[in-house]
Motif scaffolding. Structure first.
Motif, mmCIF file in Angstrom:
data_model
loop_
_atom_site.group_PDB
_atom_site.id
_atom_site.type_symbol
_atom_site.label_atom_id
_atom_site.label_comp_id
_atom_site.label_asym_id
_atom_site.label_seq_id
_atom_site.Cartn_x
_atom_site.Cartn_y
_atom_site.Cartn_z
ATOM 1 N N LEU A 3 -86.150 -94.055 -97.496
ATOM 2 C CA LEU A 3 -86.916 -95.137 -96.876
ATOM 3 C C LEU A 3 -87.492 -96.076 -97.933
ATOM 4 O O LEU A 3 -87.601 -97.293 -97.697
ATOM 5 C CB LEU A 3 -88.041 -94.560 -96.011
ATOM 6 N N ARG A 4 -87.869 -95.546 -99.085
ATOM 7 C CA ARG A 4 -88.382 -96.399 -100.162
ATOM 8 C C ARG A 4 -87.266 -97.270 -100.728
ATOM 9 O O ARG A 4 -87.493 -98.418 -101.112
ATOM 10 C CB ARG A 4 -89.000 -95.548 -101.269
ATOM 11 N N TRP A 5 -86.063 -96.713 -100.819
ATOM 12 C CA TRP A 5 -84.937 -97.469 -101.353
ATOM 13 C C TRP A 5 -84.422 -98.494 -100.347
ATOM 14 O O TRP A 5 -83.879 -99.532 -100.735
ATOM 15 C CB TRP A 5 -83.784 -96.526 -101.730
ATOM 16 N N LEU A 6 -84.563 -98.207 -99.055
ATOM 17 C CA LEU A 6 -84.041 -99.077 -98.004
ATOM 18 C C LEU A 6 -85.182 -99.502 -97.085
ATOM 19 O O LEU A 6 -85.330 -98.996 -95.968
ATOM 20 C CB LEU A 6 -82.946 -98.358 -97.212
ATOM 21 N N PRO A 7 -86.012 -100.420 -97.524
ATOM 22 C CA PRO A 7 -87.202 -100.795 -96.756
ATOM 23 C C PRO A 7 -86.886 -101.385 -95.382
ATOM 24 O O PRO A 7 -87.713 -101.328 -94.483
ATOM 25 C CB PRO A 7 -87.905 -101.815 -97.654
ATOM 26 N N PHE A 8 -85.691 -101.945 -95.206
ATOM 27 C CA PHE A 8 -85.359 -102.530 -93.910
ATOM 28 C C PHE A 8 -85.239 -101.454 -92.838
ATOM 29 O O PHE A 8 -85.451 -101.717 -91.652
ATOM 30 C CB PHE A 8 -84.069 -103.348 -94.009
ATOM 31 N N SER B 22 -87.668 -90.739 -99.709
ATOM 32 C CA SER B 22 -87.082 -91.468 -100.837
ATOM 33 C C SER B 22 -86.103 -92.530 -100.356
ATOM 34 O O SER B 22 -86.082 -93.653 -100.865
ATOM 35 C CB SER B 22 -86.368 -90.482 -101.772
ATOM 36 N N SER C 39 -85.832 -95.566 -88.452
ATOM 37 C CA SER C 39 -86.477 -94.510 -89.250
ATOM 38 C C SER C 39 -86.289 -93.146 -88.607
ATOM 39 O O SER C 39 -86.007 -92.158 -89.284
ATOM 40 C CB SER C 39 -87.969 -94.814 -89.406
ATOM 41 N N ALA D 161 -87.163 -98.661 -92.930
ATOM 42 C CA ALA D 161 -88.555 -98.284 -92.701
ATOM 43 C C ALA D 161 -89.254 -99.271 -91.760
ATOM 44 O O ALA D 161 -90.206 -98.906 -91.061
ATOM 45 C CB ALA D 161 -89.303 -98.211 -94.029
ATOM 46 N N ALA D 162 -88.772 -100.506 -91.723
ATOM 47 C CA ALA D 162 -89.403 -101.515 -90.872
ATOM 48 C C ALA D 162 -89.105 -101.306 -89.398
ATOM 49 O O ALA D 162 -89.772 -101.881 -88.536
ATOM 50 C CB ALA D 162 -88.940 -102.907 -91.297
ATOM 51 N N SER D 163 -88.116 -100.500 -89.102
ATOM 52 C CA SER D 163 -87.732 -100.230 -87.713
ATOM 53 C C SER D 163 -88.040 -98.782 -87.366
ATOM 54 O O SER D 163 -87.526 -97.863 -88.020
ATOM 55 C CB SER D 163 -86.241 -100.520 -87.506
ATOM 56 N N SER D 164 -88.869 -98.575 -86.350
ATOM 57 C CA SER D 164 -89.229 -97.209 -85.979
ATOM 58 C C SER D 164 -88.021 -96.432 -85.472
ATOM 59 O O SER D 164 -87.866 -95.242 -85.769
ATOM 60 C CB SER D 164 -90.328 -97.225 -84.912
#
Length: 374
Positions: free
Chosen positions: A302-307, A300, A315, A309-312
Motif C-alpha cells: 500500500l505504501r508503494w502503490l498509494p492509488f 508495504s 485496499s 490505498a486511496a480506494s477502500s
C-alpha cells in the motif's frame, strides 16, 4: 500411530491433527505405513512438476519426499489444488472406478498424470475408511478459502472484543468440524478427545485473544504492533494446546521407532515428544506467517502503490489477495520443513536405544526412524 494429521483448519494445532489413524492415502504426505518408501530417483524440481513418474498405488507421493523441495511440491499439489473442491458425486465415482480398474490390472488408457490426479482427488474428497464423500467446506484443500474469512476477521483494524471473540471461536469451531469429519472411523475415544481439545483450545484462544487487549491497553501498549502479535499469539498457543491434548498418548506412551529398513525397535517417549514438538513449531511458524507477516507485506504494498490505498474496495481486495496467497503458500512450505518419516540419533533417546544392533544384520544402529505426524 497418528498418520493422517492434516486438517483443513490452518489455525489450530490439532486443527491439523486428524485421527484417520488407519488411512493410507496420499494427502498425508506419505503418511501411509510404508516405513521404507522406494528410493526416489534423482529428478529436478522442474521434472517433478512437469513429468510425473510411473503411477504406483503404494508410493507415498509422485514427488521426492526425501528433499524439502519435493515435500513442498507435494503439499502445494495436494493442499493447494482448489480444483479438487469441484469434484463431487458422479465425478468422484468415475475417479474411483478408474483407480479400481487400474488396480485390477485392466488397461484403462489413462496416463500416469491422470492416475496420480485421480488418487489425489479421491484422497482429498473421500474418507478412506468409510468411503463417504467429505463435504466440500471440510476438505483439506478448502483450508485456504475457509481460513481467508477467519484471517480477515482476526486482522480487522477496527476489531472489538466481541468481534475478536467471535472469530477466535469460529476458527476453533471450524477446525473441530474438520477434525470430526476426518476422524478415524470406529475410534472410541475420538469424540471425547476432540471435545476436550476443542474446549481447551477455544478457552486458550479466547483468554489470550480477548484478555490480552484490555490488559495491554492498561499498560499503555497499543497500535499496530498489538494488532499484529496478539491474534497470532492467541492462535499459536491454542494450536499447541490442541495438538498436545490430541496427541497426548504419544507423549506419555511413546511412539514406535524402527530401523531404516522398517524393522521395529521398540517404543520411545523421547521420540514422541520430539514428534509432537516439531509439529507444534510448524504450526507456530505458519500462524505468524499468516497473521503477522502477511499484514506487513500488505502494508508495504500500500505504501508503494498509494492509488490502491486511496480506494477502500481496492485496499480490501489487496488485503484479501495477500492473505489468501499467504495461507495457500505458507502452510505447505512450513509442513515441508521436516519429513514425515523422520529420524533421530539413537543415543539421544532412552538408554535402551543406545548401542543398538540391527535385529537381522547385527550392525550398529546409530540412526532410528519414526512417524512424525503432521
Amino acid at each position: 500411530m497418528h498418520r493422517r494429521r492434516l486438517a483443513a483448519g490452518v489455525f489450530t494445532s490439532a486443527s491439523l491433527v486428524v485421527h484417520r489413524t488407519k488411512s493410507t492415502n496420499a494427502l498425508s504426505a506419505g503418511t501411509n505405513d510404508e516405513r521404507k518408501p522406494p528410493a526416489p530417483a534423482s529428478r529436478t524440481i522442474w521434472e517433478q512438476l512437469t513429468r510425473p513418474p510411473p503411477f504406483e498405488s503404494k508410493a507415498p507421493s509422485r514427488f521426492n519426499l526425501e528433499t524439502y523441495a519435493g515435500r513442498a511440491l507435494h503439499f502445494l499439489d495436494t493442499l493447494g489444488d482448489l480444483s479438487t473442491l469441484t469434484m463431487t458425486g458422479e465425478n468422484l465415482r468415475e475417479q474411483q472406478k478408474l483407480l479400481a480398474r487400474h488396480a485390477a490390472g485392466e488397461v484403462t488408457g489413462a496416463t500416469d498424470a491422470e492416475l496420480w490426479r485421480a488418487r489425489k482427488v479421491i484422497s482429498s474428497s473421500v474418507h478412506p475408511e468409510t468411503g463417504q464423500e467429505i463435504p466440500v467446506p471440510l476438505r483439506f484443500s478448502a483450508f485456504a478459502p475457509a481460513n481467508l474469512i477467519i484471517s480477515l476477521g482476526l486482522l480487522r483494524p477496527d476489531a472489538t472484543l466481541v468481534s475478536t471473540a467471535f472469530f477466535q471461536w469460529l476458527n476453533q469451531t471450524y477446525n473441530a468440524a474438520v477434525n470430526w469429519q476426518n476422524r478415524a472411523s470406529g475410534e472410541a475415544a475420538s469424540m471425547e478427545k476432540l471435545a476436550i481439545s476443542y474446549f481447551a483450545a477455544t478457552g486458550a484462544a479466547l483468554a489470550i485473544g480477548v484478555g490480552a487487549m484490555p490488559l495491554l491497553q492498561r499498560l499503555g501498549i497499543s497500535g499496530r504492533l498489538v494488532q499484529l502479535t496478539v491474534p497470532a499469539t492467541a492462535v499459536s498457543i491454542a494450536s499447541v494446546v490442541n495438538l498436545v491434548l490430541t496427541r497426548w498418548s504419544e507423549v506419555t506412551d511413546g511412539i514406535e521407532v524402527y530401523t531404516e529398513d522398517g524393522l521395529a525397535l521398540g517404543t520411545s517417549k523421547a521420540a514422541g515428544v520430539l514428534a509432537v514438538g516439531k509439529c507444534a513449531v510448524t504450526r507456530v511458524l505458519w500462524t505468524f506467517c499468516i497473521l503477522t507477516a502477511a499484514p506487513v507485506v500488505n502494508a508495504s504494498v500500500l505504501r508503494w502503490l498509494p492509488f490502491i490505498a486511496a480506494s477502500s474496495s481496492a485496499s480490501l481486495a489487496l488485503e484479501a489477495g495477500v492473505i489468501f496467497f499467504s495461507i495457500w503458500l505458507s502452510v505447505p512450505l512450513c509442513l515441508a520443513v521436516w519429513p514425515q518419516r523422520d529420524s533421530v540419533v539413537a543415543s539421544t533417546l532412552e538408554p535402551v536405544f543406545c548401542h543398538l544392533k540391527h535385529p537381522v544384520t547385527g550392525n550398529s544402529v546409530d540412526l532410528v526412524f519414526f512417524n512424525k505426524g503432521l
